[in-house]
Motif scaffolding. Structure first.
Motif, PDB file in Angstrom:
ATOM      1  N   ASP A  78      49.530  44.531  41.623  1.00 19.99           N
ATOM      2  CA  ASP A  78      49.433  43.301  40.838  1.00 19.99           C
ATOM      3  C   ASP A  78      49.681  42.041  41.676  1.00 19.99           C
ATOM      4  OD1 ASP A  78      48.789  44.599  38.512  1.00 19.99           O
ATOM      5  OD2 ASP A  78      50.728  44.270  37.534  1.00 19.99           O
ATOM      6  N   SER A  79      50.441  42.181  42.755  1.00 19.93           N
ATOM      7  CA  SER A  79      50.761  40.998  43.561  1.00 19.93           C
ATOM      8  C   SER A  79      49.570  40.507  44.387  1.00 19.93           C
ATOM      9  CB  SER A  79      51.951  41.279  44.475  1.00 19.93           C
ATOM     10  OG  SER A  79      51.606  42.248  45.447  1.00 19.93           O
ATOM     11  N   LEU A  80      48.456  41.259  44.401  1.00 20.04           N
ATOM     12  CA  LEU A  80      47.266  40.807  45.121  1.00 20.04           C
ATOM     13  C   LEU A  80      46.638  39.578  44.477  1.00 20.04           C
ATOM     14  CD1 LEU A  80      45.437  44.172  45.910  1.00 20.04           C
ATOM     15  CD2 LEU A  80      46.544  42.626  47.538  1.00 20.04           C
ATOM     16  N   PHE A  81      46.865  39.386  43.181  1.00 22.51           N
ATOM     17  CA  PHE A  81      46.209  38.306  42.443  1.00 22.51           C
ATOM     18  C   PHE A  81      47.235  37.440  41.738  1.00 22.51           C
ATOM     19  CE2 PHE A  81      44.273  42.462  41.329  1.00 22.51           C
ATOM     20  CZ  PHE A  81      43.272  42.466  42.278  1.00 22.51           C
ATOM     21  N   ARG A  82      46.777  36.265  41.397  1.00 22.46           N
ATOM     22  CA  ARG A  82      47.520  35.421  40.461  1.00 22.46           C
ATOM     23  C   ARG A  82      47.090  35.877  39.073  1.00 22.46           C
ATOM     24  NH1 ARG A  82      46.434  29.712  38.820  1.00 22.46           N
ATOM     25  NH2 ARG A  82      44.578  29.919  40.099  1.00 22.46           N
ATOM     26  N   TRP A  83      48.040  36.047  38.168  1.00 22.95           N
ATOM     27  CA  TRP A  83      47.762  36.525  36.813  1.00 22.95           C
ATOM     28  C   TRP A  83      48.034  35.420  35.809  1.00 22.95           C
ATOM     29  CZ3 TRP A  83      46.286  41.583  35.412  1.00 22.95           C
ATOM     30  CH2 TRP A  83      46.182  42.477  36.490  1.00 22.95           C
ATOM     31  N   ALA A  84      47.255  35.393  34.748  1.00 26.02           N
ATOM     32  CA  ALA A  84      47.476  34.471  33.625  1.00 26.02           C
ATOM     33  C   ALA A  84      46.952  35.139  32.366  1.00 26.02           C
ATOM     34  CB  ALA A  84      46.768  33.143  33.858  1.00 26.02           C
ATOM     35  N   GLY A  85      47.741  35.134  31.331  1.00 20.91           N
ATOM     36  CA  GLY A  85      47.303  35.713  30.063  1.00 20.91           C
ATOM     37  C   GLY A  85      46.976  37.189  30.142  1.00 20.91           C
ATOM     38  N   GLY A  86      47.638  37.930  31.025  1.00 19.40           N
ATOM     39  CA  GLY A  86      47.419  39.367  31.127  1.00 19.40           C
ATOM     40  C   GLY A  86      46.201  39.780  31.931  1.00 19.40           C
ATOM     41  N   ALA A  87      45.583  38.842  32.656  1.00 20.68           N
ATOM     42  CA  ALA A  87      44.387  39.167  33.442  1.00 20.68           C
ATOM     43  C   ALA A  87      44.453  38.446  34.791  1.00 20.68           C
ATOM     44  CB  ALA A  87      43.126  38.730  32.700  1.00 20.68           C
ATOM     45  N   PRO A  88      43.791  39.007  35.813  1.00 19.95           N
ATOM     46  CA  PRO A  88      43.723  38.285  37.083  1.00 19.95           C
ATOM     47  C   PRO A  88      42.954  36.975  36.889  1.00 19.95           C
ATOM     48  CG  PRO A  88      42.897  40.540  37.324  1.00 19.95           C
ATOM     49  CD  PRO A  88      43.092  40.290  35.868  1.00 19.95           C
ATOM     50  N   VAL A  89      43.399  35.927  37.534  1.00 25.09           N
ATOM     51  CA  VAL A  89      42.672  34.653  37.504  1.00 25.09           C
ATOM     52  C   VAL A  89      41.415  34.845  38.341  1.00 25.09           C
ATOM     53  CG1 VAL A  89      42.755  32.216  38.135  1.00 25.09           C
ATOM     54  CG2 VAL A  89      44.797  33.339  37.201  1.00 25.09           C
ATOM     55  N   GLY A 105      32.106  33.290  37.306  1.00 25.64           N
ATOM     56  CA  GLY A 105      31.753  34.088  36.142  1.00 25.64           C
ATOM     57  C   GLY A 105      32.611  35.325  35.976  1.00 25.64           C
ATOM     58  N   GLY A 106      33.842  35.266  36.488  1.00 30.82           N
ATOM     59  CA  GLY A 106      34.778  36.380  36.353  1.00 30.82           C
ATOM     60  C   GLY A 106      34.657  37.442  37.417  1.00 30.82           C
ATOM     61  N   THR A 107      33.926  37.176  38.513  1.00 34.44           N
ATOM     62  CA  THR A 107      33.661  38.235  39.497  1.00 34.44           C
ATOM     63  C   THR A 107      34.590  38.254  40.708  1.00 34.44           C
ATOM     64  OG1 THR A 107      31.999  36.887  40.622  1.00 34.44           O
ATOM     65  CG2 THR A 107      31.215  38.380  38.887  1.00 34.44           C
ATOM     66  N   VAL A 108      35.247  37.135  41.049  1.00 30.72           N
ATOM     67  CA  VAL A 108      36.103  37.111  42.239  1.00 30.72           C
ATOM     68  C   VAL A 108      37.443  36.464  41.928  1.00 30.72           C
ATOM     69  CG1 VAL A 108      34.149  37.029  43.856  1.00 30.72           C
ATOM     70  CG2 VAL A 108      35.206  34.894  43.109  1.00 30.72           C
ATOM     71  N   THR A 109      38.441  36.813  42.742  1.00 29.87           N
ATOM     72  CA  THR A 109      39.736  36.140  42.679  1.00 29.87           C
ATOM     73  C   THR A 109      39.817  35.187  43.856  1.00 29.87           C
ATOM     74  OG1 THR A 109      40.946  37.703  44.062  1.00 29.87           O
ATOM     75  CG2 THR A 109      40.807  38.206  41.703  1.00 29.87           C
ATOM     76  N   GLN A 160      39.005  31.112  35.588  1.00 32.44           N
ATOM     77  CA  GLN A 160      38.695  31.862  34.375  1.00 32.44           C
ATOM     78  C   GLN A 160      39.870  32.801  34.145  1.00 32.44           C
ATOM     79  OE1 GLN A 160      37.681  32.688  31.252  1.00 32.44           O
ATOM     80  NE2 GLN A 160      35.738  31.924  32.008  1.00 32.44           N
ATOM     81  N   THR A 161      40.578  32.615  33.041  1.00 39.34           N
ATOM     82  CA  THR A 161      41.741  33.452  32.769  1.00 39.34           C
ATOM     83  C   THR A 161      41.545  34.353  31.565  1.00 39.34           C
ATOM     84  OG1 THR A 161      42.756  31.708  31.449  1.00 39.34           O
ATOM     85  CG2 THR A 161      43.327  31.783  33.788  1.00 39.34           C
ATOM     86  N   GLY A 162      40.501  34.139  30.787  1.00 37.64           N
ATOM     87  CA  GLY A 162      40.292  34.929  29.585  1.00 37.64           C
ATOM     88  C   GLY A 162      39.401  36.126  29.824  1.00 37.64           C
ATOM     89  N   ILE A 163      39.389  36.997  28.860  1.00 36.81           N
ATOM     90  CA  ILE A 163      38.474  38.141  28.843  1.00 36.81           C
ATOM     91  C   ILE A 163      37.415  37.870  27.778  1.00 36.81           C
ATOM     92  CG2 ILE A 163      38.250  40.618  28.466  1.00 36.81           C
ATOM     93  CD1 ILE A 163      39.842  39.913  30.980  1.00 36.81           C
ATOM     94  N   ASP A 164      37.861  37.611  26.568  1.00 33.43           N
ATOM     95  CA  ASP A 164      36.977  37.283  25.447  1.00 33.43           C
ATOM     96  C   ASP A 164      36.698  35.779  25.531  1.00 33.43           C
ATOM     97  OD1 ASP A 164      35.631  37.214  22.993  1.00 33.43           O
ATOM     98  OD2 ASP A 164      37.498  37.037  21.858  1.00 33.43           O
ATOM     99  N   VAL A 165      35.515  35.410  26.020  1.00 30.42           N
ATOM    100  CA  VAL A 165      35.204  33.999  26.265  1.00 30.42           C
ATOM    101  C   VAL A 165      33.937  33.583  25.527  1.00 30.42           C
ATOM    102  CG1 VAL A 165      36.343  34.017  28.525  1.00 30.42           C
ATOM    103  CG2 VAL A 165      33.892  34.470  28.375  1.00 30.42           C
ATOM    104  N   VAL A 166      33.783  32.292  25.380  1.00 33.93           N
ATOM    105  CA  VAL A 166      32.572  31.742  24.763  1.00 33.93           C
ATOM    106  C   VAL A 166      31.428  31.890  25.763  1.00 33.93           C
ATOM    107  CG1 VAL A 166      31.504  29.655  23.832  1.00 33.93           C
ATOM    108  CG2 VAL A 166      33.919  30.154  23.359  1.00 33.93           C
ATOM    109  N   ARG A 167      30.344  32.458  25.318  1.00 29.86           N
ATOM    110  CA  ARG A 167      29.215  32.765  26.202  1.00 29.86           C
ATOM    111  C   ARG A 167      28.654  31.518  26.892  1.00 29.86           C
ATOM    112  NH1 ARG A 167      26.720  37.514  25.839  1.00 29.86           N
ATOM    113  NH2 ARG A 167      24.898  37.849  27.120  1.00 29.86           N
ATOM    114  N   ASP A 168      28.512  30.420  26.179  1.00 26.78           N
ATOM    115  CA  ASP A 168      27.934  29.215  26.766  1.00 26.78           C
ATOM    116  C   ASP A 168      28.767  28.721  27.945  1.00 26.78           C
ATOM    117  OD1 ASP A 168      25.909  27.098  26.737  1.00 26.78           O
ATOM    118  OD2 ASP A 168      27.594  25.792  26.174  1.00 26.78           O
ATOM    119  N   SER A 169      30.088  28.749  27.822  1.00 25.27           N
ATOM    120  CA  SER A 169      30.956  28.330  28.938  1.00 25.27           C
ATOM    121  C   SER A 169      30.786  29.263  30.130  1.00 25.27           C
ATOM    122  CB  SER A 169      32.420  28.327  28.498  1.00 25.27           C
ATOM    123  OG  SER A 169      32.615  27.403  27.470  1.00 25.27           O
ATOM    124  N   TRP A 170      30.675  30.565  29.847  1.00 22.47           N
ATOM    125  CA  TRP A 170      30.489  31.540  30.925  1.00 22.47           C
ATOM    126  C   TRP A 170      29.154  31.315  31.631  1.00 22.47           C
ATOM    127  CZ3 TRP A 170      26.964  35.571  31.699  1.00 22.47           C
ATOM    128  CH2 TRP A 170      27.278  36.425  32.755  1.00 22.47           C
TER     129      TRP A 170
END
Length: 191
Positions: A77-88, A92-96, A153-163
């Motif tokens: 877990d220390s490899l990433f910064r976490w927020a809201g239970g997910a890696p930041v 488009g959610g593909t890299v840290t 990007q810290t969420g999992i369930d996100v608004v498609r248009d923003s993504w």
């Protein structure tokens, strides 16, 4: 009273009150016995799975469906910064921001059909891998570059248009990166 014994009580009375559900047939198949909900796994012994409630059963295949629990037990877990239970994440959610050449496909759920998301992310990741290869043995600093220019990007369930906007921004930033490094290649536009 919970209509599905063994499953946790829902967060809300309607789908709008809780998290997104990817498959609306899950509860149907549980109710009709095609899918069985099991407690937590304590350990494996060959094909035998030992559960936290003391029961055990043999299985040929195990599907680890965590829902929106995105802990990655095979990575520290220390490899990433976490927020809201997910890696930041970025792009488009593909890299840290901290780990180059580590990519996430499917660790985000823009509302709507999910299958196109995986293809779009895979094309983007293929492009980043190509940029790393073009940069030589040390690779490129793509994740850091994107993290320095994009909102996290810290969420999992996100608004498609923003993504979709972040995906388009990532395409634009990768094109600029290619031009500045002198390795311009044809753009892989999202489908």
């Amino acid at each position: 009273m919970n209509a599905y014994p063994g499953m946790p009580a829902p967060e809300g009375a309607t789908l709008a009150d809780g998290r997104a559900v990817v498959n609306d047939l899950l509860l149907y198949w549980i109710h009709h016995g095609r899918i069985s909900v099991r407690p937590g796994i304590e350990r494996f012994d060959g094909n035998t799975v030992h559960f936290s409630d003391g029961t055990a059963r043999d299985y040929d295949t195990i599907l680890w469906a965590t829902g929106f629990n995105v802990r990655l037990p095979f990575l520290d877990d220390s490899l990433f910064r976490w927020a809201g239970g997910a890696p930041v994440r970025y792009a488009g959610g593909t890299v840290t921001e901290a780990v180059e050449k580590l990519y996430f496909i499917g660790l985000i759920a823009p509302r709507g059909p999910q299958i196109p998301i995986y293809g779009m992310q895979a094309k983007l990741v293929a492009r980043m891998i190509e940029l790393h290869e073009q940069a030589g043995p040390g690779g490129a600093q793509i994740a850091g570059y994107l993290a320095s220019l994009q909102e996290p990007q810290t969420g999992i369930d996100v608004v498609r248009d923003s993504w979709l906007k972040q995906m388009a921004d990532t395409e634009r930033l990768l094109a600029a990166y290619e031009m500045s490094s002198g390795n311009a290649t044809p753009s892989l536009q999202p489908a």
